[in-house]
Write an enzyme that holds these catalytic residues in place. Structure first.
Site, PDB file in Angstrom:
ATOM      1  N   CYS A 187      -2.523  -0.772   7.742  1.00 44.90           N
ATOM      2  CA  CYS A 187      -1.641   0.555   7.509  1.00 44.90           C
ATOM      3  C   CYS A 187      -1.961   1.823   8.803  1.00 44.90           C
ATOM      4  CB  CYS A 187      -2.194   1.225   6.276  1.00 44.90           C
ATOM      5  SG  CYS A 187      -1.224   0.198   4.675  1.00 44.90           S
ATOM      6  N   CYS A 224      -6.649   1.587   5.721  1.00 47.66           N
ATOM      7  CA  CYS A 224      -6.779  -0.319   6.101  1.00 47.66           C
ATOM      8  C   CYS A 224      -6.791  -0.102   7.221  1.00 47.66           C
ATOM      9  CB  CYS A 224      -6.447  -1.518   5.065  1.00 47.66           C
ATOM     10  SG  CYS A 224      -4.059  -1.541   5.442  1.00 47.66           S
ATOM     11  N   GLU A 275       0.507   4.277   1.363  1.00 52.41           N
ATOM     12  CA  GLU A 275       1.077   4.559   2.926  1.00 52.41           C
ATOM     13  C   GLU A 275       2.438   3.420   3.687  1.00 52.41           C
ATOM     14  OE1 GLU A 275      -2.066   3.457   2.020  1.00 52.41           O
ATOM     15  OE2 GLU A 275      -3.096   3.576   4.242  1.00 52.41           O
ATOM     16  N   HIS A 324       0.749  -1.209  -0.075  1.00 50.81           N
ATOM     17  CA  HIS A 324       0.142   0.131  -0.230  1.00 50.81           C
ATOM     18  C   HIS A 324       0.827   1.504  -0.036  1.00 50.81           C
ATOM     19  CE1 HIS A 324      -4.017  -2.110   1.438  1.00 50.81           C
ATOM     20  NE2 HIS A 324      -3.152  -2.861   0.310  1.00 50.81           N
TER      21      HIS A 324
END
Length: 156
Positions: free
Chosen positions: A116, A113, A80, A78
């Site tokens: 993250c 999520c 992040e 991801h």
């Protein structure tokens, strides 16, 4: 008219998102500390591995897996996480992360999520700013994630 700083950093995150290699969604993240960009990241396969965009397929898409489910089937790291990895913890402590999500050239919900969120908490980031549309955004204090630990719900 001059762009406000929050939207300026979100605009940078939006440009970063366009480097995404995901077939479903493009996410971009920019970490800012002391009014200086420290790091950026987008969602894509780990370095050296083939990206979904290169393979021309997405296992999660082929199996109609909803957003937020079965992350283990996703090839991507991801945005992040990539931004935090690039910055390192020392550069993240006390910073703000700006997130933008795009889905077929429309803004997508850019909320983190649960994995993250954990990375952001451990990195020492203080605030998360999500783009809602071209001019609007939502700010989240990371301390709220610590106080409202959704992971405890999983233990019930």
């Amino acid at each position: 008219m001059r762009r406000d700083k929050t939207n300026y950093y979100l605009d940078i995150a939006e440009v970063v998102a366009k480097r995404s290699t995901c077939l479903r969604r493009q996410y971009g993240a920019v970490i800012v500390k002391n009014d200086e960009v420290v790091s950026s990241g987008y969602n894509g396969a780990p370095r050296g591995r083939k990206n979904c965009i290169d393979l021309g397929r997405c296992l999660r898409q082929e199996n109609n897996i909803k957003s937020g489910e079965r992350y283990e089937l996703c090839r991507s790291v991801h945005a992040e996480a990539n931004a935090c990895l690039s910055a390192g913890r020392k550069n993240c402590i006390g910073s703000t992360i700006y997130l933008t999500g795009l889905e077929f050239d429309k803004y997508a919900k850019a909320e983190c999520c649960i994995m993250c969120k954990r990375i952001i908490i451990n990195a020492g980031i203080e605030k998360v700013v999500y783009r809602i549309d071209n001019d609007n955004y939502q700010e989240v204090d990371v301390q709220d994630w610590i106080k409202n630990d959704e992971g405890l719900e999983l233990l019930k």
